[in-house]
Write an enzyme that holds these catalytic residues in place. Structure first.
Site, PDB file in Angstrom:
ATOM      1  N   HIS A   1       0.676  -1.240   0.013  1.00  0.00           N
ATOM      2  CA  HIS A   1       0.156   0.055  -0.019  1.00  0.00           C
ATOM      3  C   HIS A   1       1.028   1.396  -0.040  1.00  0.00           C
ATOM      4  CE1 HIS A   1      -3.677  -2.243   0.506  1.00  0.00           C
ATOM      5  NE2 HIS A   1      -3.240  -2.829   1.801  1.00  0.00           N
TER       6      HIS A   1
HETATM    7  O1  RIB Z   1      -5.525   0.725   3.510  1.00  0.00           O
HETATM    8  C1  RIB Z   1      -4.265   0.511   3.676  1.00  0.00           C
HETATM    9  C2  RIB Z   1      -3.673   1.919   4.555  1.00  0.00           C
HETATM   10  O2  RIB Z   1      -4.260   1.746   5.693  1.00  0.00           O
HETATM   11  C3  RIB Z   1      -2.031   1.886   4.435  1.00  0.00           C
HETATM   12  O3  RIB Z   1      -1.711   3.278   4.727  1.00  0.00           O
HETATM   13  C4  RIB Z   1      -2.030   1.285   6.094  1.00  0.00           C
HETATM   14  O4  RIB Z   1      -0.811   1.730   6.428  1.00  0.00           O
HETATM   15  C5  RIB Z   1      -3.032   2.130   6.916  1.00  0.00           C
HETATM   16  O5  RIB Z   1      -2.786   3.151   7.265  1.00  0.00           O
END
Ligand code: RIB
Ligand code: CA
Length: 316
Positions: free
Chosen positions: A246
């Protein structure tokens, strides 16, 4: 040189994104601001300080604690089953002498934007609360910063915290909608692309062979921190020995947008309802809603993105 401010909720994937930015010769991280999400904003700042100590970028990076609650309602608390009790998969990062800055996270965003007009890239890896609060203090912020690259949203892909919403946007939809409405040059790196870009233990084995000597401690840390993340990805999504990338992908896009396919679309965030609260709504129609355009990442060259991410730590 990209002058960057990172706003994050320093969990496992945030940490890899931060280490990547700190090791890039073409990036200068001017500051890190933290918010609640994976962990509380104070622990997120402590984790960030320890990551700077680990990466040794060769310059000072101030870290400011930001919002510990969304704009509306209370924070629902950390997610130790995903990011561990300390936010970084229970990996032990060595403590550093650095202390959090005296200013609040949103004030740091305003200050750095004013000090670097037209030059600052803001990368948000968590909720957009700090950016929304900064906007309240400085309405000219969209013209002062160069651009915003945000990890968040699920435009065509399913969400990860509800059928249609992603954690960073769902964690503070009101903040995100304010940011979308403000007229920033905004790129949204959501689950549409992060959900099909993966890290595997094999990548770490390859890193063992080819990474620079001074990046060894980073690799040791990543091995430790990612254990829990791989296990969660397996249990939750049946991803066998791989985890979605992510926050690191958002960081890669910030330095090299050519790894993604982007479409500019009028975009808002649904702040009402129950099932759809926190949904990012981008309008693909010929006659769309009246909203500012955001650059929505719809596809990605995953292999090249992971190469860009891990190749940054190679021997010179
Ligand atoms: O959905 C993924 C996100 O949510 C990423 O930034 C993870 O670190 C959480 O913050
Ligand atoms: Ca994050």
């Amino acid at each position: 040189m990209i002058k960057m401010l990172i706003d994050c909720d320093t969990g496992i994937d945030d940490s890899i994104a931060i280490l990547f930015a700190l090791k890039r010769p073409d990036v200068r991280v001017l500051g890190i601001t933290t918010g609640c999400g994976n962990i509380d904003a104070y622990q997120a700042a402590e984790n960030s300080i320890r990551l700077i100590h680990l990466a040794k970028p060769g310059y000072e990076v101030p870290v400011a604690v930001g919002a510990n609650a969304p704009l509306v309602g209370p924070w629902e608390g950390p997610v130790p089953h995903i990011h561990g009790a300390n936010g970084v998969g229970n990996a032990e990062l060595l403590p550093a002498d650095q202390k959090p800055a005296a200013e609040a996270g949103w004030d740091m965003i305003v200050r750095l934007a004013r000090e670097n007009p037209g030059e600052l890239t803001v990368v948000t890896l968590g909720r957009m609360t700090n950016l929304a609060l900064a906007l309240e203090k400085e309405p000219a912020l969209p013209r002062l910063v160069k651009n915003v690259v945000a990890m968040g949203g699920a435009v065509r892909a399913p969400g990860n915290v509800s059928p249609v919403s992603e954690a960073n946007i769902a964690g503070d939809p009101e903040a995100a909608d304010r940011v979308f409405l403000a007229g920033f040059d905004l790129t949204l790196v959501g689950i549409d692309v992060t959900g099909k870009t993966f890290l595997t233990p094999r990548h770490l084995d390859i890193a063992e062979k080819y990474w620079a000597e001074d990046c060894r401690p980073i690799l040791d840390y990543m091995r430790e921190a990612l254990k829990l993340y791989f296990a969660f990805a397996c249990q939750n999504n049946r991803y066998l020995d791989r985890c979605p990338v992510h926050d690191p992908l958002a960081m890669v896009v910030a330095v090299d947008p050519s790894v993604v396919t982007i479409r500019k679309l009028p975009t808002r965030v649904e702040c009402g309802g129950t099932l759809c609260r926190g949904m990012v709504v981008s309008d693909f129609r010929e006659r769309p809603i009246d909203a500012p355009f955001a650059s929505i990442c719809l596809d990605v060259d995953s292999e090249r993105a992971v190469e860009e991410l891990l190749g940054t730590f190679l021997k010179p």
